[in-house]
Each structure stands twice: as structure tokens, then as C-alpha cells.
Write an enzyme that holds these catalytic residues in place. Structure first.
Site: not given
Ligand code: SF4
Length: 350
Positions: A91-92, A95, A104, A108, A111, A113, A274, A311, A318
Site C-alpha cells: 500500500r505504501y 513497506r 489467530c 476478536c 476484527c 479482517r 474499522d 484507516d 492511514k
């Protein structure tokens, strides 16, 4: 109640006293759609007598998750729009994310994702997909940092992590390897010598970004796990999500940020939640979030201040959305507020 393995099914939630039998039908419908896992450490931390327990709220499914609003989306931060090859999000410029695994140790309820992780999610990258992902990183000399996320990369065995790190070691332009994880808090016993050796196997500078949202998560055992990482030379930073009913009050947020700093984890990002499906019961308004973050400024040390982040939906990256301490007036002068909210004038440049 000290479970010895994760709670993964609605029936196990009921057996553990975390879901009332008359709520089971709704939870079973949630379980058809989203993964469930509560690690023994987190199950032990839940206060069954508190119907609003902030640890339970993060991990125990809720029928409210069946309510999907029109603005919510399956891929809220637009990973797929920036995925040139499977497992990579670029995305950037400098990185990439490397999503080696979509499993996981806990799932959560908020979450971002949630449509990608879990037993019915995107799974673990195949050896062929891994080869392509490393070829992509190797072919892009602008990639300075590789961020292992997913899923939680620290669920991988030390042997698998070592393999990944050795492949990164061979790519000269990658200087930083960052792991995003909940493991030091939710499965602190995994942070042993073998795992730490694996995290350091590339010889690159290693960062661990710890995801925790409530100060009670920083138990003595979790703090000891973080100490093992930091003592080994790994730098730790934090990431938290601002969540209604979990940490949306000034005392809890201040205690969380202080707990990080006491644990030698530098507060880094406080995410606005999100637009993940079925998570509207966790979202507060951006104005409420800005007011909470403004309240941290005078209250706790500069060391404890996170950056409040949104985001931007759709994969646009971000943006820092924290409160502004300064504004320019029509006269050219600035008005700047101090940590008590009192305003002062600062002159324009000559
Ligand atoms: S650990 Fe991270 S990726 Fe896994 S369920 Fe929680 S927020 Fe999602």
C-alpha cells in the site's frame, strides 16, 4: 475457571459460563459466519459476574454481530486492492505486509479482517505462494520494511518463523522486520527462547507490535513475556483499537497506555474501529474519539501518547485524526491550546 485449551464452539462458551443457554441460538448463528477462539489466558481473565466485562466484550461472540450496516464492508481497509501477489499487501512505497497465515490464537469480535481469518478464512500461504511473495519483495528494492501480520504470525512454529526470517535475511534492501501480534498477551507461554531466536534469525532489526485494548490484558504473565522479548533486543510498540464498551473512557485509556510504557512497549497507534461487518456496536463517533484522545494530553506523560489513526476505507492508507492543538486566525496569528485546554497566542513567522 482455568481452561487448558482454547474455547472454540458455542457449546464450549456455554459450558465455560460465558454465554447463557437462552442466548445460545443467536451465538450459533454468529458462529456459522465468524470464527471463535478464546485462549485459556483470556478466558481466565473474564469476570463472569460482570455483564459488561471488557475482556469478554472483545472475545465472546454477540448476536449484535448479525447486524451488518450499509457502510460496513468485507475488506474495510482495502487489502485486496493493493495485493499484487497472494499474501502481499503493498500500500505504501517502502513497506509491505506479508500475510503468511490467517489463523489467530483468539478471534476478536471487532476484527477488521474477520472475513479473511479463521478456519474458513484464507488459510496459510502455500509453498508456491510463499516463493512468489519473497520474489516480489526481492524484486522491489524500495521495500525497506516487511510487516508480518495476518492472522497472527506468532502462531507459526519457531521452525516456520526461522525459515521466513532466513529468506528475508537474504534480501539486502529489507532492513526492518515487524510482527503484529496478540500472542504475548493472549498466549504468553509461547514467548520462549526458541520463538525469540526465530524472531531474530534474520539479523535484521526486529520490532514487535503488541495488540492489546484494555489494561487488564497486561497481566504479570503478559508483562513477563514482553520483558523476554525486550531483553532480547527486540523493540516493542503498541497498537490498540478504540472500542465502545472496552476502553472508551479516559481512565481506562490512560491506564492502558501507562501499562504499555511500564512494560517497555511504546504506545504507537490507537485505531478508530474499522467498518468491518457486524461491528457497529463497537464504534464510537470520530468526535467522541478525538475528545478522548485530547483528554489524554494533559493527563499522562508524553511517553504514553498514542497516535489516533483512521484507516481510510477502500485502501487509501492511514490518516492521523487526533485533535489539533493549534489553528491559524485571519490575523495570521496562531491560537494554541495548552494541556488544560487554555488558549494562547503564538505569533506568525516574520
Ligand atoms: S488477532 Fe488481529 S487478525 Fe486476529 S482476530 Fe484479532 S484483530 Fe483480527
Amino acid at each position: 475457571m482455568n481452561a487448558i485449551r482454547p474455547i472454540r464452539t458455542p457449546a464450549e462458551l456455554t459450558d465455560a459460563g460465558l454465554v447463557a443457554p437462552d442466548h445460545l441460538a443467536g451465538i450459533e448463528r454468529v458462529a456459522e459466519r465468524y470464527a471463535i477462539a478464546i485462549s485459556p489466558a483470556m478466558a481466565a481473565l473474564i469476570d463472569r459476574a460482570d455483564p459488561n466485562d471488557p475482556i469478554a466484550r472483545q472475545f465472546v461472540p454477540d448476536a449484535a454481530e448479525l447486524n451488518v450496516t450499509s457502510e460496513e464492508r468485507a475488506d474495510p481497509i482495502g487489502d485486496l486492492a493493493h495485493s499484487p501477489v497472494e499474501g502481499i499487501v503493498h500500500r505504501y512505497p517502502d513497506r509491505v505486509l506479508l500475510k503468511a497465515v490467517h489463523v489467530c490464537p483468539v478471534y476478536c469480535r471487532f476484527c477488521f479482517r474477520r472475513e479473511m481469518v479463521g478456519p474458513q478464512g484464507l488459510g496459510t500461504l502455500s509453498p508456491e505462494a510463499m516463493d512468489e511473495a519473497f520474489a516480489y519483495i526481492g524484486d522491489h528494492p524500495e521495500i525497506w520494511e516487511v510487516i508480518l501480520t495476518g492472522g497472527d504470525p506468532l502462531v507459526l512454529s519457531p521452525r516456520r518463523i526461522t525459515e521466513i526470517m532466513q529468506r528475508l535475511a537474504a534480501i539486502d534492501h529489507v532492513k526492518i522486520v515487524r510482527f503484529h501480534t496478540r500472542v504475548p498477551v493472549v498466549e504468553p507461554e509461547r514467548i520462549d527462547d526458541a520463538l525469540i531466536a526465530a524472531l531474530k534469525a534474520s539479523g535484521k532489526t526486529a520490532y514487535v507490535a503488541l495488540h492489546a485494548n484494555h489494561p487488564r490484558e497486561l497481566t504479570p504473565t503478559a508483562r513477563a513475556a514482553c520483558a523476554r522479548l525486550v531483553d532480547s533486543g527486540i523493540v516493542m510498540i503498541s497498537q490498540s483499537v478504540l472500542l465502545k464498551g472496552v476502553n472508551d473512557d479516559p481512565d481506562t485509556l490512560a491506564a492502558l497506555m501507562r501499562a504499555f510504557v511500564e512494560t517497555r512497549v511504546k504506545p504507537y497507534y490507537l485505531h478508530h474501529p474499522d467498518l468491518a461487518p457486524g461491528t457497529s456496536h463497537f464504534r464510537l463517533s470520530i468526535e467522541e474519539g478525538r475528545a478522548l484522545v485530547a483528554g489524554l494530553r494533559g493527563r499522562i506523560s508524553g511517553l504514553c501518547q498514542p497516535t489516533y489513526i483512521l484507516d481510510i476505507p477502500g485502501g487509501h492508507g492511514k490518516a492521523a485524526i487526533g485533535p489539533d492543538a493549534i489553528r491559524q486566525e485571519n490575523t495570521g496569528c496562531y491560537t494554541v491550546s495548552d494541556f488544560k485546554g487554555v488558549e494562547h497566542t503564538y505569533p506568525p513567522s516574520e
